[in-house]
Enzyme design. Structure first.
Site, short mmCIF file in Angstrom:
data_model
loop_
_atom_site.label_atom_id
_atom_site.label_comp_id
_atom_site.label_asym_id
_atom_site.label_seq_id
_atom_site.Cartn_x
_atom_site.Cartn_y
_atom_site.Cartn_z
N ASP A 190 0.96 -1.20 -0.02
CA ASP A 190 0.05 -0.01 0.21
C ASP A 190 0.76 1.27 0.09
OD1 ASP A 190 -2.35 1.42 -0.02
OD2 ASP A 190 -2.65 1.19 2.26
N HIS A 196 3.05 3.42 -8.90
CA HIS A 196 2.96 1.91 -9.14
C HIS A 196 4.20 1.32 -9.79
CE1 HIS A 196 -1.07 1.81 -7.90
NE2 HIS A 196 -1.58 2.50 -8.81
N LEU A 198 11.25 -20.73 -4.14
CA LEU A 198 10.16 -19.86 -3.73
C LEU A 198 8.77 -19.91 -4.50
CD1 LEU A 198 9.14 -17.48 -1.81
CD2 LEU A 198 10.18 -15.96 -3.57
C1 FPP Z 1 -1.83 0.10 -3.41
O1 FPP Z 1 -1.32 1.47 -3.57
C2 FPP Z 1 -0.96 -0.54 -4.74
C3 FPP Z 1 -1.73 -1.30 -5.58
C4 FPP Z 1 -3.30 -1.18 -5.68
C5 FPP Z 1 -1.16 -2.05 -6.68
C6 FPP Z 1 -0.07 -2.61 -6.33
C7 FPP Z 1 0.64 -2.91 -7.54
C8 FPP Z 1 2.15 -2.86 -7.75
C9 FPP Z 1 2.89 -2.63 -6.79
C10 FPP Z 1 2.39 -3.18 -9.15
C11 FPP Z 1 3.35 -4.21 -9.35
C12 FPP Z 1 3.06 -5.57 -9.10
C13 FPP Z 1 3.29 -6.62 -9.77
C14 FPP Z 1 3.12 -7.94 -9.00
C15 FPP Z 1 4.08 -6.65 -10.80
P1 FPP Z 1 -2.40 2.70 -3.58
O2 FPP Z 1 -2.58 3.05 -4.99
O3 FPP Z 1 -3.63 2.03 -2.90
O4 FPP Z 1 -1.78 3.74 -2.84
P2 FPP Z 1 -2.38 4.95 -1.86
O5 FPP Z 1 -3.29 3.95 -0.79
O6 FPP Z 1 -1.56 5.74 -1.41
O7 FPP Z 1 -3.36 5.71 -2.95
#
Ligand code: FPP
Length: 239
Positions: free
Chosen positions: A19, A36, A130
């Site tokens: 997050d 991201h 893993l």
């Molecule tokens: C949450 O941050 C994150 C996500 C919804 C997406 C997670 C995805 C990645 C890290 C991309 C790569 C993953 C792989 C497996 C290649 P948020 O957008 O909710 O952040 P915020 O709470 O600060 O708005």
């Protein structure tokens, strides 16, 4: 911070709610997609560290069922990032003996992502180091309802007897049937919620919340979380 001891028990299964990508980007005046993108680098580092430390399962919450409510441009950016990650990293998974698995409603993803995921899972199927489990279009309540539905169908067909249904049989109908429950759940960015992630499976997991935004999460943060896990005494409801 809690000192991590490589000679003490390492959690066999670590699950992570990644997050804070959006806030990381906002703090830099960047679009969310850049957060991201930076988060994908953290995925790579954590994957490597887990391999080195002998962690057997790493489950990452990459896209929830609720994330479909985000703006289309952000969804497209995330799916593009996933496609890029799989293209670039499948050889890295092979080199490091990592097996890829997916939990969630894979069929709701764009065809390109589905195809790539299926290919990458097939290519890495023989790897026994893993296991990387990526949760995509995943929601835990949905998973539990899917399991209940499957069991009801089995009961109607006379395959499962409702009178003898127990925890083990139920768990075998979850998407995670092939994996042990997580020992350690990490959530980044300071939020103290489980957000519909592995509700059944984290019953006895140790939960570590770190203030760090996911794009800043690096090996020392993982080691701190493991150190915290090692310091706790897990009782599983006993004494
Ligand atoms: C949450 O941050 C994150 C996500 C919804 C997406 C997670 C995805 C990645 C890290 C991309 C790569 C993953 C792989 C497996 C290649 P948020 O957008 O909710 O952040 P915020 O709470 O600060 O708005």
């Amino acid at each position: 911070m809690t000192a991590f001891d490589p000679d003490k028990e390492i959690p066999g299964h670590i699950a992570i709610i990644m997050d804070g990508n959006g806030r990381w980007a906002a703090a830099r005046g960047l679009p969310r997609r850049d957060g991201h993108r930076a988060g994908a680098d953290s995925v790579e580092e954590v994957l490597r560290a887990c391999g080195d430390l002998g962690v057997k399962y790493l489950t990452l919450y990459a896209f929830s069922s609720e994330n479909w409510k985000r703006p289309q441009a952000e969804i497209t950016a995330l799916m593009g990032l996933l496609a890029h990650f799989l293209k670039e990293k499948t050889p890295v998974l092979m080199k490091n003996n990592i097996r890829l698995r997916v939990i969630g409603h894979l069929e709701r993803l764009p065809m390109r992502n589905q195809k790539q995921l299926r290919e990458s899972m097939a290519v890495t199927a023989g790897n026994d180091g893993l296991t990387l489990v990526v949760a995509l279009s995943y929601g835990s309540r949905e998973e539990i309802v899917d399991a209940a539905r499957a069991l009801m169908i089995e009961a109607k067909a006379g395959i499962t007897d409702p009178a003898t249904l127990d925890n083990e049989t139920f768990a075998r109908h979850l998407y995670t049937a092939d994996f042990p429950d997580p020992d350690l759940l990490i959530r980044t960015s300071g939020e103290c919620r489980v957000s519909n992630f592995l509700l059944w499976q984290i019953s006895y997991a140790e939960i570590v919340i770190t203030e760090v935004f996911w794009p800043d999460f690096r090996r020392p943060h993982l080691e701190d979380a493991i150190g915290e896990y090692q310091r706790r005494h897990r009782r599983f409801g006993g004494l």
